[in-house]
Scaffold this motif. Structure first.
Motif, mmCIF file in Angstrom:
data_model
loop_
_atom_site.group_PDB
_atom_site.id
_atom_site.type_symbol
_atom_site.label_atom_id
_atom_site.label_comp_id
_atom_site.label_asym_id
_atom_site.label_seq_id
_atom_site.Cartn_x
_atom_site.Cartn_y
_atom_site.Cartn_z
ATOM 1 N N PHE A 164 0.798 -1.229 0.000
ATOM 2 C CA PHE A 164 0.000 0.000 0.000
ATOM 3 C C PHE A 164 0.831 1.280 0.000
ATOM 4 N N ALA A 165 2.045 1.223 0.515
ATOM 5 C CA ALA A 165 2.811 2.440 0.792
ATOM 6 C C ALA A 165 3.404 3.056 -0.473
ATOM 7 N N ASP A 166 3.645 4.354 -0.394
ATOM 8 C CA ASP A 166 4.409 5.050 -1.419
ATOM 9 C C ASP A 166 5.855 4.571 -1.337
ATOM 10 N N ALA A 167 6.426 4.163 -2.440
ATOM 11 C CA ALA A 167 7.739 3.532 -2.456
ATOM 12 C C ALA A 167 8.824 4.450 -1.905
ATOM 13 N N ASP A 168 8.828 5.720 -2.320
ATOM 14 C CA ASP A 168 9.853 6.653 -1.845
ATOM 15 C C ASP A 168 9.718 6.894 -0.346
ATOM 16 N N PHE A 169 8.481 7.056 0.110
ATOM 17 C CA PHE A 169 8.244 7.260 1.546
ATOM 18 C C PHE A 169 8.735 6.054 2.343
ATOM 19 N N LEU A 170 8.471 4.861 1.820
ATOM 20 C CA LEU A 170 8.844 3.639 2.516
ATOM 21 C C LEU A 170 10.368 3.544 2.646
ATOM 22 N N VAL A 171 11.090 3.883 1.600
ATOM 23 C CA VAL A 171 12.554 3.841 1.644
ATOM 24 C C VAL A 171 13.077 4.805 2.699
ATOM 25 N N GLN A 172 12.527 6.015 2.734
ATOM 26 C CA GLN A 172 12.965 7.005 3.716
ATOM 27 C C GLN A 172 12.676 6.542 5.146
ATOM 28 N N GLU A 173 11.527 5.922 5.355
ATOM 29 C CA GLU A 173 11.166 5.443 6.693
ATOM 30 C C GLU A 173 12.062 4.288 7.132
ATOM 31 N N ILE A 174 12.426 3.421 6.198
ATOM 32 C CA ILE A 174 13.322 2.312 6.520
ATOM 33 C C ILE A 174 14.687 2.851 6.952
ATOM 34 N N LEU A 175 15.189 3.858 6.218
ATOM 35 C CA LEU A 175 16.478 4.458 6.565
ATOM 36 C C LEU A 175 16.392 5.174 7.909
ATOM 37 N N SER A 176 15.310 5.911 8.115
ATOM 38 C CA SER A 176 15.143 6.680 9.350
ATOM 39 C C SER A 176 15.064 5.763 10.573
ATOM 40 N N ALA A 177 14.369 4.618 10.414
ATOM 41 C CA ALA A 177 14.196 3.681 11.531
ATOM 42 C C ALA A 177 15.404 2.768 11.718
ATOM 43 N N ARG A 178 16.360 2.823 10.760
ATOM 44 C CA ARG A 178 17.570 2.007 10.828
ATOM 45 C C ARG A 178 17.246 0.525 10.885
ATOM 46 N N VAL A 179 16.354 0.093 10.023
ATOM 47 C CA VAL A 179 16.020 -1.321 9.893
ATOM 48 C C VAL A 179 16.363 -1.762 8.474
ATOM 49 N N LYS A 180 16.303 -3.073 8.234
ATOM 50 C CA LYS A 180 16.806 -3.609 6.972
ATOM 51 C C LYS A 180 15.745 -3.828 5.909
ATOM 52 N N SER A 181 14.464 -3.803 6.301
ATOM 53 C CA SER A 181 13.431 -4.123 5.318
ATOM 54 C C SER A 181 12.125 -3.442 5.682
ATOM 55 N N TRP A 182 11.210 -3.423 4.727
ATOM 56 C CA TRP A 182 9.900 -2.827 5.006
ATOM 57 C C TRP A 182 9.152 -3.640 6.063
ATOM 58 N N ALA A 183 9.352 -4.978 6.067
ATOM 59 C CA ALA A 183 8.666 -5.821 7.052
ATOM 60 C C ALA A 183 9.159 -5.513 8.460
ATOM 61 N N ALA A 184 10.472 -5.303 8.609
ATOM 62 C CA ALA A 184 11.016 -4.941 9.918
ATOM 63 C C ALA A 184 10.483 -3.584 10.359
ATOM 64 N N LEU A 185 10.360 -2.668 9.427
ATOM 65 C CA LEU A 185 9.778 -1.356 9.735
ATOM 66 C C LEU A 185 8.331 -1.506 10.196
#
Length: 629
Positions: A202-223
């Motif tokens: 469902f997520a916007d791809a660019d937003f998801l990448v930024q959130e993964i980096l910000s949260a310092r996790v390795k994947s969207w599932a971990a986020l």
């Protein structure tokens, strides 16, 4: 069968909360009448022997670890269905439930119920959990939870309309509703509108990448899993259905929880619950909880207090006059229990511990009377771990089995095992020649555990066994036991010491790793054979059979007989060696706080500690009316 809460002929006119009045006036929030479901849960306090309260005030309480803010979910106890004061199940978040043959459960949601941020709570939130969480292999690699499988067949979940959810199995699943009422329940719904922004579907791809980096996790599932903490309660952005919502932002030593403006319960006068506006949960060292309670720095406290604190609490009560100290019953099956790990990695020690004569000898070598007098002034019940006297399933013979100190008998049992060789200082030798040094690991959080073990060490020395106590952090202790690297642990007994025939006996069988006597057998059951070890002791296999038999009958006599046999197996096998039960639990209550029961049961499951007593109905007689900031 229909489970439905009592209803009034008409919903009373709803009063606006002063806490949220400014938000309503500014147009940022609808008025209270529009925030409630069309069919709210109306609580008749007078019928419960309580008084109508007023909104306002800040309730102060303490915890000893930052992760214990999850107690707000335990204490708040908003559940799809929950236990009432008499331990009967009642709809809560749900309007009602239709049950057919104990295998089809139709959940009816309250119309216009909303999450704490005002978004609608509908069947879509259940569908999101089932489709995009439980059945998504990246978020949940193990697949749907094990309780969704009955007789090796996965149940189904369907969504006929936005207010209806149907869980259905091909065979009876009588554990389903009690599961939903647990202190830590399976959250079979999620705030879909919030979590979709972190889900790859469902997520916007660019937003998801930024959130993964910000949260310092390795994947969207971990986020997604990091943002989805319904029980941990440490994500203030995640909407909730609990009475209070997390308003603290980042983790802090002083956590603030404010009233949920969309909470679904009201009293008969039209006042929205909870009565209390703010809960302040402060993290302090465990050794300071009694002292701060004594100084009047809490309004409601039981966690972190033990019977040893009663004297200082009573003195503070008399000196300061700010609080009263109640003594509630304890619902745990045993106040202190020793768990030999039957899955211990050391094969020599494992074989010794699996011999029932060894476990019986350990139990016979304990002076419970001395421990009771030293720790509880003789007020606790001495005996092994079994159903408490207040349970209709209590059997005095099970309590007494192998629990009267008899050093001579214990030594004969150990001799019969062939453990007759001794070291120069009198310790028995293991079959491989090592000295018999029995290591019991403790979380180091309760002084009474360590005091009891000190007393036991003296009497076990007469058996030729040296008891070595090893304090560890709670999480380290659990992980060591689960992995089979811990020899034994000391902990509470079963959470539920007050079972009835209709209570699932699953926790008496090797169905979960949390029972420290058989962690790997529990893992095997919980993962359906993907991890752990299959039970290979006849008594353990029999417990599994009986647990299954209970699930496949609704006959009350048959269920009672199953419980009796399972309790007897535990009493004879001494899988967990109970010492004492029923020691009073001190509860410190501000003299300003009302609707707190004079007598109560302090138990994690069933009851969720304060949860079963409905903390949202507590109020201050001189409540300070607050306004949100």
């Amino acid at each position: 069968m229909l489970f439905a809460a009592p209803t009034l002929a008409q919903t009373p006119a709803v009063k606006e909360s002063s806490f949220w009045a400014a938000e309503v006036t500014s147009g940022n929030m609808p008025p209270a009448a529009e925030r409630l479901p069309l069919d709210p849960l109306i609580v008749d306090l007078e019928a419960k022997g309580r008084t109508l309260g007023v909104q306002g005030g800040t309730l102060r309480t303490l915890v000893s670890r930052s992760k214990d803010i999850r107690q707000m979910v335990v204490y708040g106890y908003a559940r799809l269905v929950g236990y009432d004061a008499d331990y009967t199940l009642q709809p809560d978040i749900l309007r009602d439930i239709t049950v057919e043959e104990d295998r089809k459960f139709t959940l009816h949601l309250r119309r216009s119920h909303r999450w704490s941020d005002g978004a609608p709570f509908t069947a879509d939130d259940f569908a999101y959990w089932w489709t995009h969480v439980a059945n998504n292999p990246e978020i949940t690699p193990s697949g749907p939870p094990e309780w969704m499988t009955v007789d090796d067949k996965l149940g189904s979940v369907t969504f006929p309309d936005k207010h209806t959810v149907v869980f259905e199995w091909s065979a009876p699943n009588p554990n389903f509703l009690p599961l939903l009422a647990q202190a830590s329940p399976p959250f079979i719904y999620r705030p879909a509108h919030y979590l979709k922004q972190f889900h790859v579907d469902f997520a916007d791809a660019d937003f998801l990448v930024q959130e993964i980096l910000s949260a310092r996790v390795k994947s969207w599932a971990a986020l997604h899993n990091k943002r989805d903490n319904m029980y941990k309660f440490d994500n203030p952005d995640q909407p909730t259905l609990q009475p209070w919502l997390n308003a603290s932002g980042k983790p802090t030593s002083r956590n603030m929880f404010v009233r949920n403006p969309y909470f679904h319960r009201i009293d008969t006068a039209g006042t929205q619950l909870p009565y209390i506006d703010v809960v302040q949960m402060t993290v302090v060292g465990s050794g300071l909880i009694a002292a701060k309670s004594n100084a009047g720095e809490v309004d409601l406290q039981a966690r972190g207090l033990g019977f040893r604190d009663v004297a200082i609490l009573k003195k503070g009560e008399a000196d300061g006059g700010k609080y009263r100290t109640l003594l509630w019953g304890n619902g745990a099956a045993s106040q202190i229990a020793i768990y030999p790990n039957l899955n211990f990695a050391d094969p020599v020690w494992r074989n010794v511990m699996r011999d029932v004569r060894f476990r019986r000898a350990l139990s016979l070598g304990i002076d419970r009377r001395m421990i009771n007098r030293a720790l509880y002034f003789g007020l606790a019940q001495e005996g092994g771990m079994t159903a408490l006297a207040r349970s209709p399933l209590h059997n005095p013979d099970d309590l007494a089995a192998w629990s009267q100190m008899d050093i001579a008998h214990a030594n004969r049992l150990l001799d019969d095992m062939g453990l007759t060789e001794r070291t120069g200082n009198g310790l028995r030798k293991l079959p491989d020649g090592r000295a018999m040094e029995f290591v019991i690991e403790t979380a180091g959080e309760r002084q009474e555990e360590e005091n009891a073990l000190t007393i036991i060490a003296d009497t076990w020395r007469e058996l030729g066994i040296r008891l070595i106590m090893r304090p560890l952090d709670r999480d380290i202790l659990r992980n060591r036991i689960y992995a089979g690297t811990g020899m034994a642990a000391v902990w509470f007994g079963w959470d539920n010491g007050l079972p009835r025939s209709e209570t699932s006996p699953g926790y008496l069988a090797p169905t979960e790793q949390e029972f420290f006597a058989w962690p790997k057998w529990g893992q095997y059951y919980q993962t359906m054979g993907k991890a752990g070890e299959a039970p290979d002791m006849e008594a353990a296999k029999r417990l599994l059979e009986l647990s299954s038999d209970w699930s496949h009958t609704t006959n009350i006599e048959e269920r009672t007989a199953i419980w009796a046999e399972m309790l007897d197996i535990h009493a004879q096998q001494q899988f967990a060696i109970g010492l004492l039960s029923g020691a009073p639990q001190p509860v410190v209550v501000s003299n300003r706080l009302r609707n707190v029961p004079q007598e109560g049961i302090w138990a994690y499951d069933p009851g969720a500690h304060f949860g079963i007593h409905r903390i949202d109905e507590f109020y201050f007689e001189d409540a300070h009316q607050q306004v949100s900031q």
